[in-house]
Design an enzyme around this catalytic site. Structure first.
Site, PDB file in Angstrom:
ATOM      1  N   ASP A 172     -37.269  -3.689  15.234  1.00 26.74           N
ATOM      2  CA  ASP A 172     -37.627  -3.035  16.497  1.00 26.74           C
ATOM      3  C   ASP A 172     -37.326  -3.940  17.692  1.00 26.74           C
ATOM      4  OD1 ASP A 172     -39.586  -4.916  16.051  1.00 26.74           O
ATOM      5  OD2 ASP A 172     -41.260  -3.523  16.086  1.00 26.74           O
ATOM      6  N   ASN A 225     -53.478  -1.608  15.878  1.00 28.25           N
ATOM      7  CA  ASN A 225     -53.720  -0.153  15.899  1.00 28.25           C
ATOM      8  C   ASN A 225     -53.113   0.506  14.653  1.00 28.25           C
ATOM      9  OD1 ASN A 225     -51.063  -0.486  16.391  1.00 28.25           O
ATOM     10  ND2 ASN A 225     -50.966   0.751  18.247  1.00 28.25           N
ATOM     11  N   HIS A 282     -50.017   0.103  13.636  1.00 28.45           N
ATOM     12  CA  HIS A 282     -48.585   0.407  13.718  1.00 28.45           C
ATOM     13  C   HIS A 282     -47.768  -0.502  12.796  1.00 28.45           C
ATOM     14  CE1 HIS A 282     -47.441  -2.547  17.263  1.00 28.45           C
ATOM     15  NE2 HIS A 282     -47.623  -3.182  16.132  1.00 28.45           N
ATOM     16  N   GLU A 290     -46.080   4.037  16.414  1.00 31.33           N
ATOM     17  CA  GLU A 290     -47.412   4.043  16.986  1.00 31.33           C
ATOM     18  C   GLU A 290     -48.249   5.205  16.429  1.00 31.33           C
ATOM     19  OE1 GLU A 290     -47.211   1.013  18.186  1.00 31.33           O
ATOM     20  OE2 GLU A 290     -47.794   1.405  20.260  1.00 31.33           O
TER      21      GLU A 290
END
Ligand code: PGA
Length: 244
Positions: free
Chosen positions: A67, A136, A138, A143
């Protein structure tokens, strides 16, 4: 999905680096996709050391960066580009044809996603993927709420990712979007390692491994992978209720 527990970060990283090095020995044309970030740092360093010291032929591997932060130049020391370039591509002297990193400055980011998907297809898919897990849940920039069917895509960053992400940067930066490999590629990868260490990851590891499989908690996708391994140190495993 199999959970493998290690005493500490060093043992966890040693295992991952040895496994990747052995995979390259067994398949010199291995297609390796890796995350940047704090978690895989030691694994990457150990892997580079092992490949060189053990004189493993890595001249035919392909490397894919998981990413990138949209709009950040590769020279920014907090970019994923910078991490891969300095820790892996540079030290191994990989040739440009051997790797693909998202260009987060590209005018046409959709085309950048298409280029990545085509690159992966040309290589007949990813053999081995090494990813971390965010606070979170991810993976990469997949996400909360992301579809498990996505190929490469651009996504608005979650509030947690934007605030936790500040740790990588020495200067203030505006983090709004990410470009990332999607879960369709992860689910199709031959093998996936999700790594986590430290007590701050205990809660998210518990959710990923023991919680429901849901796009609201992206790392739960690991439960669907036929050859997925969650590698954790004792601290990250400390909230798991079942013995692992
Ligand atoms: P970290 O990041 O390895 O720096 O904790 C994990 C992630 O956000 O994927």
């Amino acid at each position: 999905m199999i959970i493998k527990r290690f005493k500490n970060y060093q043992d966890l990283s040693d295992f991952a680096a040895s496994d990747i090095a052995n995979s390259i020995k067994n398949k010199p044309s291995l297609v390796l996709c890796m995350a940047s970030g704090d978690t895989p740092k030691l694994t990457v360093d150990l892997l580079v050391k092992k490949l060189k010291e053990e004189k493993i032929d890595y001249s035919k591997i392909t490397f894919i960066g998981l990413d990138e932060w949209v709009s950040l130049p590769p020279a920014n020391t907090g970019s994923c580009h910078y991490f891969f370039q300095n820790k892996l591509i540079g030290p191994l002297e990989l040739k440009p044809a051997q790797y693909f990193l998202f260009d987060a400055l590209a005018d046409d980011l959709q085309n950048e996603c298409k280029k990545m998907d085509e690159f992966i297809d040309e290589k007949d898919g990813i053999d081995l993927m090494l990813v971390g897990i965010g606070m979170n849940g991810h993976i990469g920039f997949n996400e909360p709420g992301v579809s498990f069917n996505n190929l490469s895509h651009v996504i608005a960053l979650d509030e947690t990712t934007r605030s936790v992400g500040k740790k990588y940067f020495s200067e203030p930066v505006e983090l709004t979007k990410g470009i990332t490999i999607g879960f369709k590629h992860l689910l199709n990868a031959g093998k996936v390692f999700l790594m986590a260490n430290g007590s701050k990851k205990a809660e998210v590891i518990k959710k990923a491994v023991e919680g429901p499989v849901t796009d609201n908690f992206p790392a739960s996708v690991m439960q669907k992978h036929k050859n997925g391994f969650v590698l954790v140190d004792d601290e990250a495993a400390s909230l798991l209720s079942k013995p692992h």
